[in-house]
Design an enzyme around this catalytic site. Structure first.
Site, mmCIF file in Angstrom:
data_model
loop_
_atom_site.group_PDB
_atom_site.id
_atom_site.type_symbol
_atom_site.label_atom_id
_atom_site.label_comp_id
_atom_site.label_asym_id
_atom_site.label_seq_id
_atom_site.Cartn_x
_atom_site.Cartn_y
_atom_site.Cartn_z
ATOM 1 N N CYS A 1 1.047 -1.215 0.002
ATOM 2 C CA CYS A 1 0.114 -0.131 -0.001
ATOM 3 C C CYS A 1 1.032 1.059 0.152
ATOM 4 O O CYS A 1 1.725 1.397 -0.879
ATOM 5 C CB CYS A 1 -1.056 0.071 1.113
ATOM 6 N N SER A 2 0.795 2.143 1.036
ATOM 7 C CA SER A 2 1.749 2.924 1.035
ATOM 8 C C SER A 2 3.045 2.658 2.051
ATOM 9 O O SER A 2 4.080 2.950 1.687
ATOM 10 C CB SER A 2 1.108 4.452 1.421
ATOM 11 N N GLY B 1 2.891 -0.319 3.487
ATOM 12 C CA GLY B 1 3.292 -1.593 3.517
ATOM 13 C C GLY B 1 2.674 -2.385 4.982
ATOM 14 O O GLY B 1 3.313 -3.323 5.062
ATOM 15 N N ILE B 2 1.921 -1.907 5.734
ATOM 16 C CA ILE B 2 1.604 -2.485 6.912
ATOM 17 C C ILE B 2 -0.174 -2.311 7.059
ATOM 18 O O ILE B 2 -0.441 -3.415 7.539
ATOM 19 C CB ILE B 2 2.081 -1.654 7.925
ATOM 20 N N GLY B 3 -0.543 -1.380 6.792
ATOM 21 C CA GLY B 3 -2.107 -1.168 7.237
ATOM 22 C C GLY B 3 -3.230 -1.982 6.125
ATOM 23 O O GLY B 3 -3.405 -3.057 6.456
ATOM 24 N N ARG B 4 -3.296 -1.516 4.994
ATOM 25 C CA ARG B 4 -4.171 -2.284 4.073
ATOM 26 C C ARG B 4 -3.523 -3.486 3.363
ATOM 27 O O ARG B 4 -4.345 -4.533 3.186
ATOM 28 C CB ARG B 4 -4.528 -1.362 2.798
#
Length: 926
Positions: free
Chosen positions: A852-853, A855-858
């Site tokens: 994602c941006s 690399g952890i949330g979505r």
């Protein structure tokens, strides 16, 4: 030679009877007590005295103020069937064999938070107990956590690391875990170097704070067998009763769910509350090895429930006929409860007490093999968590959490007007500040990296005691069986679980007038280094959710701690202010003339919130079938139960409470490579870095990229879903991204963000426009087509390695329907997207690149969702918190916010209920 002989006058003399009469006159017995420092101390007591007399002399010898957490365990009983000395029963009735008697002094009740222990000396006893349990294998511990714990123990005993004194092999004489490998010492030494400045008390506090996150912390086990004659373990802990089978926690019965615990002969019973859809209450039965084992388990349940769940022990029942006859056991726990113990410690504890610590002699102790002892019932590396709510603390244990040594200014409400008179100064420290998203609602950006503050160690170490002799208890395997007969009318030993009366604060809660004033000034970037959650609009108190190491919030004295409830900000009552208003109040402090932020906090109030929510925690059912089921039906039952638990957890809110308590970064994992000067510019966000142990390493001189391997294994199948979770490429890291994709053999890239959100660049366009080509170093990327809808886009590409003159087809799938702020209102589009991802990767074994941006949330949401779908297909129970824990063990902070976690939990439930994915009769690959 006989004991009778005939005298000349024809009379007899009974020698044996005379000796017994003589022995009865000698009532003094010797009790050898093995203390936690491995010394044995002998005490003489009258065998007719109550057990409390022996406890009192031991406590007096140790000069122990907080006594109610400890007890004496009979050494002749095996550890898998523990029996404690009853303080209200004569010693002679409990210790049957001849004097001298042997007992072990041990921790009996393990507190959920070391801050509840008021004296440093009490925490030191806990430290000795847990260190011993890990060494002997009694408390299984993953290797990374074991290394971190061992480094704190070394810091406590040896002090600061000194390169000139602590030469290679300086830990070779120490043992910390069973069958300790040689390279384990190197890992400990590396971590030991990071603890410079920690006093012994601080190191021990951090040791306890980390140890309480262990899966089996505070669990007392008793062995049993199920209806198939397979071994199970029944565990008793502060929150209720656990059932383990084949290394898997099968179920948990919280005290709130239990109506009554009882036993008759060797049968132990748990009576559960009636569910809405049930016509009567459920009675569970277990057959123990004998009457004593059954009663020991029953007493353990009575004591743990009374200590942890009640304000005060129940008074003994008065009955006119009790003088003439009794039915059942008269046993009642009569010591202080946790509430009373905490309050007593505050009133009586000597916080300035000086004592000598005992040096370790770990090699003198013969180690025990946990695997042999428990017959594969538990494994420290493969223990699977299924239904017990996590007991992990909020965030990673902080290496400088010293609230126990620095007593804050205690204020009552009447003194709030005089707060300005209390001044506390902070020491300057160089810090680095992370990037902050405009959509963030945090009070301050998280500050994770700083140069270590130079603190002066203590003037000297306490004198060491002489080396101690060690001792080991024997572990005997005991076999049990399981029963499900409804024997309500045949029970003679019962304990009714009383309803908790109305109480002002939960067990161990901190009184409302126990407030601390904290002052701090921002760093050069205007940051204080802490985050808050809650507010009037969220119907939650304002709680400190994170304190970053090396920041003003971390370095101020008293220190601001995770879990503290903010009451006043610069003298302003925030009880009726929204979260955004609270954030503005904190930011406005930088603009004041003094530039100082003044907080009035209620220390560790988060534990009040967590314990209050236990009243509404989800109920768990463990209903044995009348006949053994085949594995398919058992799995289906477990899957259904996990979905019931998830649904109830979403209703009650406990799923979010458990998520908030889960560590964001796995203890002991390092991120050193990401912090090297040449790599800092390659990180999109300064506080989001890959673990050194699981990072993707590029070939060549510059081997760094912000990416981690994440492997998700699906039990009972051959499926291991492999991912590479990485940040969205920056303009100068596109070449690294394509190099990683080529070297890892990946043919699919999943993108979960748009390039720009709310005016901020979230990801650089690292691919060419349709029908175009672009070169990135020695790699050429050609985009052949682009098609999609309002939710996602498919791009077909070719990745060409110009040096090797080789090419590979590649598919990029981009999800574009995620809103700029928050999470989607409806998960339908996202679930369709995940199904497309699964279809595209079917039959492929190479890792899928997901970003994602940051690399952890979505990214974490997608991996969790796909893992859950695979588990459902394989008839396996789905526990989202365990999935997140597994991901965070491989990349920090996976699933970033509670809203993301709630979204994926609701999506999992929707998939199950609406049949998006259905269980298969046999486990097949995707």
């Amino acid at each position: 030679m006989t004991s009778r002989f005939r005298l000349p006058a024809g009379r007899t003399y009974n020698v044996r009877a005379s000796e017994l009469a003589r022995d009865r006159q000698h009532t003094e017995v010797v009790c050898n007590i093995l203390l936690l420092d491995n010394t044995v101390q002998a005490f003489k007591v009258n065998k007719h005295d109550q057990g409390q007399v022996l406890l009192d002399v031991v406590f007096k010898h140790l000069d122990l103020t907080e006594q109610d957490y400890f007890g004496l365990q009979l050494a002749d009983d095996s550890t898998d069937n523990p029996r404690w000395l009853d303080p209200n029963k004569p010693i002679r009735k409990q210790l049957k064999r001849g004097s001298p008697y042997s007992l072990n002094f041990r921790v009996k009740f393990f507190v959920s938070d070391p801050n509840k222990l008021q004296e440093e000396y009490t925490r030191y006893q806990y430290f000795l107990q847990i260190k011993q349990d890990i060494l002997t294998g009694r408390l299984p511990c993953p290797s990374n956590t074991a290394a971190l714990l061992a480094s704190f123990a070394v810091q406590s005993e040896l002090g600061d690391y000194d390169q000139s004194e602590n030469l290679s092999g300086y830990l070779s004489d120490y043992s910390f875990i069973p069958n300790q490998p040689q390279d384990f010492e190197k890992e400990i030494a590396k971590l030991h170097q990071q603890h410079i400045g920690l006093s012994p008390a601080e190191a021990e506090f951090n040791y306890l704070n980390t140890a309480r996150t262990l899966e089996l912390y505070g669990v007392e086990f008793h062995y049993a067998r199920d209806q198939s004659n397979n071994e199970i373990m029944i565990g008793v802990m502060s929150g209720g009763i656990l059932i383990y089978k084949n290394r898997v926690r099968m179920n948990t019965f919280p005290w709130l769910k239990i109506v009554k615990i009882s036993f008759k002969c060797k049968q132990f019973f748990i009576q559960l509350r009636k569910e809405l859809h049930e016509s009567r209450e459920t009675l569970l039965g277990f057959n123990m090895v004998n009457y004593r084992a059954c009663k020991n388990l029953w007493k353990a349940c009575v004591e743990h429930h009374t200590f942890f769940r009640l304000d005060r022990p129940l008074p003994p029942q008065k009955n006119f006929f009790a003088h003439y006859f009794t039915l059942g056991s008269k046993f009642r726990y009569c010591g202080r409860t946790e509430v009373q113990s905490v309050q007593y410690g505050k009133e009586k504890a000597n916080k300035d007490r000086v004592f000598a610590r005992s040096p370790s002699k770990p090699l003198a102790r013969k180690l025990m093999d946990w695997e042999v002892v428990s017959r594969n019932s538990i494994s420290d590396d493969r223990l699977e968590t299924q239904s017990l709510p996590s007991r992990s603390p909020p965030g990673t244990p902080n290496h400088r959490n010293s609230t126990f040594t620095q007593e804050g200014t205690r204020l009552r409400p009447s003194s709030v007007g005089h707060l300005v008179d209390h001044m506390v100064h902070t020491s300057p420290s160089e810090v680095f500040v992370n990037q902050r998203s405009p959509s963030s609602t945090q009070a301050n950006s998280i500050v994770l990296e700083s140069s270590p503050s130079q603190e002066t160690p203590g003037d000297g170490k306490p004198p060491a005691l002489p080396p101690k002799q060690s001792k080991k208890n024997s572990w005997n395997q005991i076999h049990y069986s399981h029963s499900q007969q409804d024997l309500e009318s045949h029970i003679n030993e019962t304990f009714d679980i009383p309803s908790s009366p109305e109480k002002p604060t939960p067990n161990g809660g901190i009184p409302h007038d126990n407030l601390v004033l904290i002052r701090m000034k921002p760093d050069e970037n205007g940051r204080f280094g802490f985050n808050v959650k809650g507010g009037y609009d969220q119907k939650m108190p304002v709680i400190v959710s994170r304190v970053a190491p090396g920041t003003p919030a971390d370095l101020c004295v008293p220190r601001l701690n995770e879990g503290d409830q903010v009451v006043l900000i610069n003298g302003r009552d925030i009880a009726e202010h929204t979260h955004d208003q609270v954030v503005l109040f904190i930011k406005a402090s930088c603009e004041r003339h003094s530039g100082e932020l003044m907080l009035l906090v209620r220390p560790n109030a988060v534990y009040d919130v967590v314990e209050e929510k236990l009243e509404n925690e989800p109920d768990f059912q463990y209903i044995p079938e009348k006949a053994p089921l085949d594995s398919v039906h058992q799995d289906d039952h477990s899957l259904r139960e996990s979905m019931i638990q998830l649904a109830e957890g979403l209703i009650t809110g406990t799923v979010l409470t458990q998520f908030d308590q889960l560590y964001r970064k796995k203890p002991g994992m390092t991120m050193s490579c990401a912090k090297l000067p040449q790599n800092i510019s390659k990180n999109r966000y300064r506080d989001i870095s890959p673990y050194d142990a699981t990072r993707v390493i590029l070939k060549g001189n510059e081997d760094y990229i912000n990416a981690n391997y994440i492997n998700m294994e699906i039990p009972s199948s051959s499926i291991i879903n492999q991912y590479i979770a990485c940040q969205g490429p920056l303009p100068h890291t596109c070449t690294d991204f394509w190099q990683m994709t080529w070297e890892q053999g990946s043919s699919m890239v999943v993108m979960l963000t748009t390039q720009v959100e709310r005016g901020r660049v979230k990801c650089h366009q690292y691919w060419p426009e349709p029908t175009g080509s672009s070169s990135y170093g020695c790699y050429q990327v050609t985009c052949h087509s682009e098609e999609g809808n309002t939710a996602y886009i498919f791009r077909k590409m070719t990745l060409f390695n110009q040096e090797k003159n080789e090419s590979r087809p590649l598919t990029q799938i981009q999800y574009i329907a995620w809103p700029d702020h928050g999470v989607p209102d409806d998960s339908s589009d996202f679930l369709d997207f995940v199904c497309h991802v699964r279809n595209k990767r079917a039959g492929k074994e190479e890792p899928v690149v997901v970003h994602c941006s940051a690399g952890i949330g979505r990214t974490g949401v997608l991996i969790t969702m796909e893992t859950a779908m695979c588990l459902i297909e394989c008839n396996q129970p789905v526990y989202p918190l365990d999935i997140v824990r597994t991901m965070r063990d491989q990349r920090a902070m996976m699933i970033q916010t509670p809203s993301q976690y709630r979204f994926v939990c609701e999506a999992i439930l929707k998939v199950y209920e609406e049949g998006f994915v259905k269980p298969l009769t046999t486990s097949t690959n995707k």
